[in-house]
Motif scaffolding. Structure first.
Motif, PDB file in Angstrom:
ATOM      1  N   HIS A   1       0.819  -1.211   0.000  1.00 52.57           N
ATOM      2  CA  HIS A   1       0.000   0.000   0.000  1.00 52.57           C
ATOM      3  C   HIS A   1       0.855   1.264   0.000  1.00 52.57           C
ATOM      4  N   ARG A   2       2.167   1.118  -0.158  1.00 53.45           N
ATOM      5  CA  ARG A   2       3.057   2.279  -0.105  1.00 53.45           C
ATOM      6  C   ARG A   2       2.977   3.115  -1.386  1.00 53.45           C
ATOM      7  N   LYS A   3       3.327   4.393  -1.222  1.00 54.81           N
ATOM      8  CA  LYS A   3       3.386   5.325  -2.351  1.00 54.81           C
ATOM      9  C   LYS A   3       4.711   6.075  -2.256  1.00 54.81           C
ATOM     10  N   ILE A   4       5.696   5.641  -3.036  1.00 54.99           N
ATOM     11  CA  ILE A   4       7.054   6.167  -2.927  1.00 54.99           C
ATOM     12  C   ILE A   4       7.606   6.431  -4.323  1.00 54.99           C
ATOM     13  N   ILE A   5       8.170   7.616  -4.517  1.00 55.27           N
ATOM     14  CA  ILE A   5       8.895   7.928  -5.748  1.00 55.27           C
ATOM     15  C   ILE A   5      10.259   8.473  -5.343  1.00 55.27           C
ATOM     16  N   ILE A   6      11.331   7.893  -5.862  1.00 56.17           N
ATOM     17  CA  ILE A   6      12.691   8.310  -5.520  1.00 56.17           C
ATOM     18  C   ILE A   6      13.427   8.673  -6.801  1.00 56.17           C
ATOM     19  N   ILE A   7      13.996   9.874  -6.829  1.00 50.81           N
ATOM     20  CA  ILE A   7      14.666  10.399  -8.009  1.00 50.81           C
ATOM     21  C   ILE A   7      16.159  10.573  -7.717  1.00 50.81           C
ATOM     22  N   ASP A   8      17.002   9.880  -8.466  1.00 52.53           N
ATOM     23  CA  ASP A   8      18.460  10.020  -8.364  1.00 52.53           C
ATOM     24  C   ASP A   8      18.989   9.776  -6.954  1.00 52.53           C
ATOM     25  N   ASP A   9      18.255   9.049  -6.141  1.00 52.90           N
ATOM     26  CA  ASP A   9      18.638   8.769  -4.753  1.00 52.90           C
ATOM     27  C   ASP A   9      18.799  10.043  -3.939  1.00 52.90           C
ATOM     28  N   GLN A  10      18.283  11.168  -4.432  1.00 47.99           N
ATOM     29  CA  GLN A  10      18.462  12.458  -3.768  1.00 47.99           C
ATOM     30  C   GLN A  10      17.144  13.137  -3.401  1.00 47.99           C
ATOM     31  N   LEU A  11      16.094  12.729  -4.058  1.00 42.57           N
ATOM     32  CA  LEU A  11      14.792  13.384  -3.903  1.00 42.57           C
ATOM     33  C   LEU A  11      13.723  12.312  -3.804  1.00 42.57           C
TER      34      LEU A  11
ATOM     35  N   PHE B   1      -5.235   4.624   9.701  1.00 41.16           N
ATOM     36  CA  PHE B   1      -5.198   4.046  11.045  1.00 41.16           C
ATOM     37  C   PHE B   1      -6.420   3.156  11.274  1.00 41.16           C
ATOM     38  N   ASP B   2      -6.545   2.171  10.379  1.00 39.40           N
ATOM     39  CA  ASP B   2      -7.603   1.181  10.526  1.00 39.40           C
ATOM     40  C   ASP B   2      -6.963  -0.191  10.715  1.00 39.40           C
ATOM     41  N   ARG B   3      -7.739  -1.150  11.154  1.00 42.35           N
ATOM     42  CA  ARG B   3      -7.182  -2.459  11.500  1.00 42.35           C
ATOM     43  C   ARG B   3      -6.647  -3.200  10.288  1.00 42.35           C
ATOM     44  N   TRP B   4      -7.278  -2.991   9.143  1.00 36.94           N
ATOM     45  CA  TRP B   4      -6.857  -3.734   7.958  1.00 36.94           C
ATOM     46  C   TRP B   4      -5.475  -3.300   7.516  1.00 36.94           C
ATOM     47  N   ASN B   5      -5.290  -1.979   7.365  1.00 37.93           N
ATOM     48  CA  ASN B   5      -3.977  -1.482   6.939  1.00 37.93           C
ATOM     49  C   ASN B   5      -2.868  -1.972   7.849  1.00 37.93           C
ATOM     50  N   LEU B   6      -3.110  -1.880   9.142  1.00 41.00           N
ATOM     51  CA  LEU B   6      -2.062  -2.210  10.101  1.00 41.00           C
ATOM     52  C   LEU B   6      -1.831  -3.711  10.200  1.00 41.00           C
ATOM     53  N   ARG B   7      -2.795  -4.505   9.790  1.00 42.69           N
ATOM     54  CA  ARG B   7      -2.651  -5.943   9.916  1.00 42.69           C
ATOM     55  C   ARG B   7      -2.044  -6.585   8.667  1.00 42.69           C
ATOM     56  N   TRP B   8      -2.439  -6.141   7.471  1.00 42.37           N
ATOM     57  CA  TRP B   8      -2.098  -6.868   6.257  1.00 42.37           C
ATOM     58  C   TRP B   8      -1.120  -6.155   5.331  1.00 42.37           C
ATOM     59  N   ASN B   9      -1.122  -4.837   5.331  1.00 44.11           N
ATOM     60  CA  ASN B   9      -0.442  -4.110   4.264  1.00 44.11           C
ATOM     61  C   ASN B   9       0.995  -3.718   4.593  1.00 44.11           C
ATOM     62  N   LEU B  10       1.794  -3.595   3.534  1.00 39.43           N
ATOM     63  CA  LEU B  10       3.054  -2.866   3.638  1.00 39.43           C
ATOM     64  C   LEU B  10       2.713  -1.383   3.616  1.00 39.43           C
ATOM     65  N   GLU B  11       3.145  -0.662   4.636  1.00 38.84           N
ATOM     66  CA  GLU B  11       2.870   0.762   4.757  1.00 38.84           C
ATOM     67  C   GLU B  11       4.165   1.512   5.024  1.00 38.84           C
ATOM     68  N   ALA B  12       4.154   2.809   4.804  1.00 37.29           N
ATOM     69  CA  ALA B  12       5.333   3.619   5.084  1.00 37.29           C
ATOM     70  C   ALA B  12       4.923   5.059   5.339  1.00 37.29           C
ATOM     71  N   ASN B  13       5.386   5.612   6.451  1.00 36.47           N
ATOM     72  CA  ASN B  13       5.116   7.001   6.808  1.00 36.47           C
ATOM     73  C   ASN B  13       6.416   7.746   7.084  1.00 36.47           C
ATOM     74  N   GLN B  14       6.388   9.028   6.779  1.00 40.05           N
ATOM     75  CA  GLN B  14       7.487   9.914   7.158  1.00 40.05           C
ATOM     76  C   GLN B  14       7.136  10.584   8.475  1.00 40.05           C
ATOM     77  N   GLU B  15       7.973  10.388   9.493  1.00 39.73           N
ATOM     78  CA  GLU B  15       7.776  11.048  10.779  1.00 39.73           C
ATOM     79  C   GLU B  15       8.752  12.212  10.889  1.00 39.73           C
ATOM     80  N   ILE B  16       8.241  13.350  11.349  1.00 37.43           N
ATOM     81  CA  ILE B  16       9.032  14.576  11.407  1.00 37.43           C
ATOM     82  C   ILE B  16       8.776  15.263  12.748  1.00 37.43           C
TER      83      ILE B  16
END
Length: 396
Positions: free
Chosen positions: A122-132, A326-341
């Motif tokens: 379920h992740r949404k990630i775009i990486i450009i030139d390993d810099q952005l 923050f629902d039970r399904w996402n936290l139980r089954w999916n690959l997820e990724a968040n940026q914490e700041i």
């Protein structure tokens, strides 16, 4: 056993990093042009990991840009979830492959896998030139583009990231990319991952006033450090705890901490979808918790103009933005990724954005909620019981 332990360790939160820059990109009319422009300007590599992908105007723009990048001899790797990309047609897939784009699908559906088919990326990630990097909750679909879908466009958020933490996003992508290459070669994966070692960066002391950030990823199957971080911050909250999620069906533990924070006098607000949603049943199930939350002083806002799809938590000066509802399904089954700041200035930007969102909401008041119709109460009761039944089945 050794490889299993290493794999699990990778999914724990990354070390805290300083020296990063973050920008909020609300809605598709802002983040799609920014991402496409970054792809067009890339010099060496593009890595893209996405759940929801559907052929259409937005997908065509991405396919065109990715094909041009591959024709410039850049390394372009694309990982789509097999279920989420069912709407991505064969013609678009063929265009990518013929241009030299490396295209893979996460966890292809197979009858013999049974319940393992439920595990999704379920992740949404775009990486450009390993810099952005760009991270958030979007998909490559017209649903998120106001220029295409107009008033039906979903409310969403992406963040633009530069700095040392981009290498951690790179490491997360590398792990999944190599882990699901068939056959899986752990030694090969480990050698590739050496390129993203953390030793070149200094960890940050959290007592410092210096802004710092880390990525937090979930591997599914009940391993949910993202929820753990949210609960930890709720317990420490002193001033505010504002949470936006597309699918509100939280665990008992998370509900308890939300209520406890409100009872301590923390400004607790939930920003949730209104009538415009792609899963009304989840909305009704979540509404079954409103009465007790309101009784404890939690403020509930239902967003009216569009389907609210963004996933944001703002607790004092800590924020978490990414793919995880923050629902039970996402936290139980999916690959997820968040940026914490942790950054007072960035938290102020998030706060101003959310305050604007609150102004477009219907505020749920205890008095009016108590007088809702019997049919509304029945829908809450029915769908909450369905949710509990599903949860019990998969807890076996």
């Amino acid at each position: 056993m050794g490889s299993s332990r290493k794999t699990h360790k990778f999914f724990t939160p990354s070390p805290w990093r300083s020296g990063n820059q973050f920008s909020l990109l609300p809605n598709g009319d802002q983040f799609f042009p920014e991402i496409i422009s970054a792809i067009e300007s890339a010099h060496s590599s593009i890595d893209l990991e996405m759940y929801l992908v559907e052929s259409g105007n937005v997908a065509t723009r991405f396919v065109d840009a990715l094909c041009r990048a591959a024709n410039r001899k850049l390394r372009v790797r694309v990982l789509f979830d097999h279920v989420g990309s069912r709407g991505f047609n064969q013609q678009d897939q063929l265009r990518l492959k013929e241009s030299g784009v490396y295209l893979r699908f996460y966890n292809r559906l197979r009858r013999k896998k049974l319940f393992r088919n439920l595990a999704r990326d379920h992740r949404k990630i775009i990486i450009i030139d390993d810099q952005l990097a760009f991270v958030g909750g979007t998909g490559i679909t017209d649903k998120f583009d106001p220029t295409t879908s107009n008033q039906d466009a979903w409310r969403e958020l992406m963040i633009r990231i530069q700095g040392p933490v981009v290498r951690d996003w790179k490491g997360m992508f590398e792990h999944i990319w190599w882990h699901y290459k068939s056959p899986f070669n752990f030694k090969n994966w480990r050698n590739k991952l050496q390129q993203t070692k953390y030793s070149s960066f200094d960890n940050v002391k959290l007592e410092s006033i210096t802004p710092h950030a880390r990525i937090n990823g979930s591997r599914g199957f009940g391993i949910d450090p993202i929820k753990g971080a949210l609960i930890s911050q709720l317990r420490k909250a002193k001033r505010r705890a504002w949470i936006s999620t597309a699918y509100f069906y939280p665990s008992r533990k998370l509900r308890r901490e939300i209520k406890h924070a409100a009872l301590r006098g923390v400004d607790v607000r939930l920003l949730l979808p209104g009538p415009k949603t792609d899963h009304p049943s989840i909305r009704y199930a979540g509404q079954s918790y409103y009465r007790k939350l309101l009784k404890c002083g939690v403020q509930i806002y239902e967003y009216q103009p569009h389907f609210l799809h963004m996933k944001v938590a703002l607790i004092d000066n800590w924020s978490s933005i990414g793919s995880c509802n923050f629902d039970r399904w996402n936290l139980r089954w999916n690959l997820e990724a968040n940026q914490e700041i942790i950054d007072a200035a960035f938290a102020e930007d998030v706060s101003n954005m959310l305050l604007d969102d609150f102004s477009h909401c219907k505020i749920i008041e205890s008095k009016h909620w108590a007088s809702r119709s019997w049919f509304q109460r029945f829908r809450e009761f029915f769908w909450s019981r369905v949710g509990l039944l599903i949860t019990k089945i998969f807890d076996q």
